[in-house]
Design a protein around this motif. Structure first.
Motif, PDB file in Angstrom:
ATOM      1  N   VAL A 121      -6.669  10.721   3.072  1.00 42.71           N
ATOM      2  CA  VAL A 121      -7.381   9.579   2.493  1.00 42.71           C
ATOM      3  C   VAL A 121      -6.478   8.358   2.489  1.00 42.71           C
ATOM      4  CG1 VAL A 121      -8.373   8.654   0.370  1.00 42.71           C
ATOM      5  CG2 VAL A 121      -8.903  10.991   1.079  1.00 42.71           C
ATOM      6  N   LEU A 122      -5.223   8.575   2.078  1.00 40.71           N
ATOM      7  CA  LEU A 122      -4.281   7.452   2.035  1.00 40.71           C
ATOM      8  C   LEU A 122      -4.080   6.870   3.420  1.00 40.71           C
ATOM      9  CD1 LEU A 122      -1.663   8.819  -0.511  1.00 40.71           C
ATOM     10  CD2 LEU A 122      -3.236   6.916  -0.852  1.00 40.71           C
ATOM     11  N   ALA A 123      -3.915   7.740   4.412  1.00 38.95           N
ATOM     12  CA  ALA A 123      -3.684   7.261   5.783  1.00 38.95           C
ATOM     13  C   ALA A 123      -4.903   6.488   6.287  1.00 38.95           C
ATOM     14  CB  ALA A 123      -3.380   8.442   6.699  1.00 38.95           C
ATOM     15  N   ARG A 124      -6.087   7.028   6.018  1.00 41.91           N
ATOM     16  CA  ARG A 124      -7.295   6.371   6.506  1.00 41.91           C
ATOM     17  C   ARG A 124      -7.478   5.010   5.842  1.00 41.91           C
ATOM     18  NH1 ARG A 124     -11.817   9.422   4.260  1.00 41.91           N
ATOM     19  NH2 ARG A 124     -11.776   7.775   2.699  1.00 41.91           N
ATOM     20  N   GLU A 125      -7.291   4.969   4.499  1.00 41.74           N
ATOM     21  CA  GLU A 125      -7.496   3.704   3.799  1.00 41.74           C
ATOM     22  C   GLU A 125      -6.438   2.680   4.181  1.00 41.74           C
ATOM     23  OE1 GLU A 125     -10.134   2.716   2.239  1.00 41.74           O
ATOM     24  OE2 GLU A 125     -11.081   4.679   2.494  1.00 41.74           O
ATOM     25  N   LYS A 126      -5.233   3.166   4.452  1.00 38.59           N
ATOM     26  CA  LYS A 126      -4.225   2.200   4.892  1.00 38.59           C
ATOM     27  C   LYS A 126      -4.596   1.633   6.261  1.00 38.59           C
ATOM     28  CE  LYS A 126       0.437   0.952   5.766  1.00 38.59           C
ATOM     29  NZ  LYS A 126       1.812   1.295   6.110  1.00 38.59           N
ATOM     30  N   ALA A 127      -5.066   2.505   7.151  1.00 41.50           N
ATOM     31  CA  ALA A 127      -5.462   2.029   8.477  1.00 41.50           C
ATOM     32  C   ALA A 127      -6.574   0.984   8.349  1.00 41.50           C
ATOM     33  CB  ALA A 127      -5.928   3.203   9.334  1.00 41.50           C
ATOM     34  N   ARG A 128      -7.532   1.231   7.458  1.00 39.15           N
ATOM     35  CA  ARG A 128      -8.607   0.252   7.253  1.00 39.15           C
ATOM     36  C   ARG A 128      -8.064  -1.064   6.717  1.00 39.15           C
ATOM     37  NH1 ARG A 128     -13.135   4.126   4.635  1.00 39.15           N
ATOM     38  NH2 ARG A 128     -14.107   4.776   6.567  1.00 39.15           N
ATOM     39  N   PHE A 178       0.842  -1.207   0.000  1.00 39.14           N
ATOM     40  CA  PHE A 178       0.000   0.000   0.000  1.00 39.14           C
ATOM     41  C   PHE A 178       0.874   1.253   0.000  1.00 39.14           C
ATOM     42  CE2 PHE A 178      -2.481   3.449   1.609  1.00 39.14           C
ATOM     43  CZ  PHE A 178      -3.766   3.236   1.121  1.00 39.14           C
ATOM     44  N   ASP A 179       1.919   1.249   0.833  1.00 36.26           N
ATOM     45  CA  ASP A 179       2.798   2.426   0.899  1.00 36.26           C
ATOM     46  C   ASP A 179       3.408   2.736  -0.467  1.00 36.26           C
ATOM     47  OD1 ASP A 179       2.307   2.631   3.583  1.00 36.26           O
ATOM     48  OD2 ASP A 179       4.082   1.470   4.171  1.00 36.26           O
ATOM     49  N   ARG A 180       3.750   1.674  -1.182  1.00 39.32           N
ATOM     50  CA  ARG A 180       4.431   1.888  -2.471  1.00 39.32           C
ATOM     51  C   ARG A 180       3.475   2.330  -3.570  1.00 39.32           C
ATOM     52  NH1 ARG A 180       8.470  -3.402  -2.679  1.00 39.32           N
ATOM     53  NH2 ARG A 180       9.845  -2.712  -0.999  1.00 39.32           N
ATOM     54  N   HIS A 181       2.265   1.834  -3.547  1.00 44.22           N
ATOM     55  CA  HIS A 181       1.399   2.034  -4.712  1.00 44.22           C
ATOM     56  C   HIS A 181       0.070   2.723  -4.420  1.00 44.22           C
ATOM     57  CE1 HIS A 181       4.238  -0.397  -6.877  1.00 44.22           C
ATOM     58  NE2 HIS A 181       4.063  -1.399  -6.044  1.00 44.22           N
ATOM     59  N   GLY A 182      -0.222   2.964  -3.145  1.00 43.99           N
ATOM     60  CA  GLY A 182      -1.531   3.527  -2.797  1.00 43.99           C
ATOM     61  C   GLY A 182      -1.808   4.846  -3.500  1.00 43.99           C
ATOM     62  N   SER A 183      -0.809   5.717  -3.506  1.00 44.75           N
ATOM     63  CA  SER A 183      -1.008   7.043  -4.085  1.00 44.75           C
ATOM     64  C   SER A 183      -1.247   6.959  -5.605  1.00 44.75           C
ATOM     65  CB  SER A 183       0.219   7.881  -3.737  1.00 44.75           C
ATOM     66  OG  SER A 183       0.392   8.898  -4.652  1.00 44.75           O
TER      67      SER A 183
END
Lengths: 201, 211
Positions: free
Chosen positions: B26-33, A23-28
């Motif tokens: 948004v990224l932080a929230r979705e990662k937490a989920r 997720f860290d690598r590709h989420g954005s």
């Protein structure tokens, strides 16, 4: 935070939490992709869906692959296809916004000339491009937008959609031909004639 | 690079509206989920899956409690499997002409045949290669007849019809309004499986129950 995506995903089979690195690598990147294609709120929901699906299916990921990005794009593109109403809304909203910006740029004359021209040009063209994108068959729209907007290579698109590279090429050329005809308001007859002459593939 | 895709490239939404960056919250929230779903595959994942697919139908949920099972996917309790000589061509045709959407992550590829699952609304159709050794299922091309029909409801039947016809589906019953309130047509796919597409038209009521 080291190792290829394949190595990280392999590790996550034993240690599920390791998957967070993906997720860290590709989420954005994936959020940007989704926001280009569906309503903003929906893009946020779908982002979570993409990674939850990927997590569940991680044992199917070929671990000698360096990057999970094409695979994630494939999952996301599939979700977009299921939200075609949201996709259509997104396109309409963009058409309105760009037309507004184009007329504002002309009125206010604030933008540097070149940019104003580009914005006005895009504003004039966008409604036609929107219609054309919306009118493309799903398979061609996916390939065309992954290529033109996401700048994926043929090989990456093939990985994403799970089709041979040759299929990517043929869908892309069909989509280009159709897009050119649709944006230039040309009749579709010649396309269909050549399509059926080609045996339906 | 100037080519025929230049207009399309320049029309990319965030080039038209560059003030549209990914939101770190948004990224932080979705990662937490995501991390919560990974930690507790039982509850959290299904909770968010229900949220994500609230608009979908009420098909029965399968895989409850399966480890790594279908958390987000609902497979109906009953769904058909169709057999094709060329299941890869069939997949391409069904998505292009009939607008079915593949569950890409479900596909299974083997040298001697591919299995794919295609969705339309809350329904699922499975396709695979025909053959005596494959559950004795035959393509209508080999059987010389179709022996079943897949019925599907779509959102815009006129547009669906237009596309199917333009993409080479063989229309066998033209678009027509039926007395029970459906507008429908029937078409054959590449190998002759019969599909019935319909839309329930607004303003029609179900018939009163017979006594």
């Amino acid at each position: 935070m080291e190792g290829s995506d394949g190595a990280v995903i392999a590790e996550s089979l034993e240690t599920p939490g390791a998957f967070g690195v993906i997720f860290d690598r590709h989420g954005s990147t994936l959020l940007r992709f989704l926001a280009r294609r569906v309503d903003p709120a929906e893009a946020e929901d779908l982002l979570g869906e993409v990674f939850r699906i990927a997590f569940e299916r991680r044992s199917a990921f070929e671990r000698d692959r360096d990057s999970a990005r094409p695979w994630l794009y494939g999952i996301a593109a599939n979700l977009v296809a299921k939200h075609y109403r949201s996709e259509a809304r997104r396109l309409r909203a963009m058409a309105r916004a760009s037309a507004l910006r184009a007329s504002a740029a002309r009125l206010l004359d604030e933008d540097p000339a070149e940019r104003a021209v580009a914005v006005a040009d895009a504003g004039a063209l966008w409604p036609r491009v929107v219609d054309a994108i919306g009118a493309l068959p799903e398979a061609e729209r996916q390939v065309l937008l992954l290529f033109a907007w996401e700048e994926l290579s043929y090989e990456e698109i093939a990985q994403a959609l799970g089709v041979p590279v040759g299929t990517v090429r043929s869908r892309l050329s069909r989509g280009r031909a159709r897009l050119a005809e649709l944006t230039h308001d040309a009749p579709l007859a010649s396309y269909h004639a050549s399509y059926h002459a080609g045996g339906g593939r | 690079m100037t080519d025929d895709l230049e207009h399309l490239r320049r029309s990319r939404p965030d080039r038209l509206l560059p003030d549209d960056p990914p939101d770190p919250e948004v990224l932080a929230r979705e990662k937490a989920r995501l991390m919560a779903a990974i930690a507790e595959p039982g509850d959290t994942a299904r909770g968010s899956a229900a949220r994500g697919s609230a608009a979908r139908g009420s098909a029965g949920e399968r895989g409850t409690g399966e480890r790594g099972g279908a958390v987000h996917r609902r497979t109906p309790s009953i769904y058909p499997r169709l057999a094709y000589r060329d299941e890869v061509a069939a997949l391409e045709f069904l998505t292009r002409a009939f607008g079915l959407v593949e569950r890409r992550e479900s596909r299974m590829e083997h040298p001697d045949g591919m299995l794919a699952w295609l969705e339309l609304g809350d329904g699922v159709v499975m396709i695979g290669r025909a053959g005596e050794e494959r559950h004795g299922l035959h393509s209508p091309l080999d059987a010389g007849a179709s022996t079943a029909m897949v019925n599907a409801y779509v959102h815009d039947i006129d547009e669906h019809y237009r596309r199917a016809e333009a993409e080479g589906a063989r229309i066998v019953t033209p678009l027509e309004d039926m007395f029970w309130g459906d507008r429908r047509y029937e078409a054959l796919d590449l190998e002759g499986h019969r599909w019935h597409f319909a839309e329930r038209m607004p303003g029609t009521r179900p018939r009163p129950p017979s006594r």
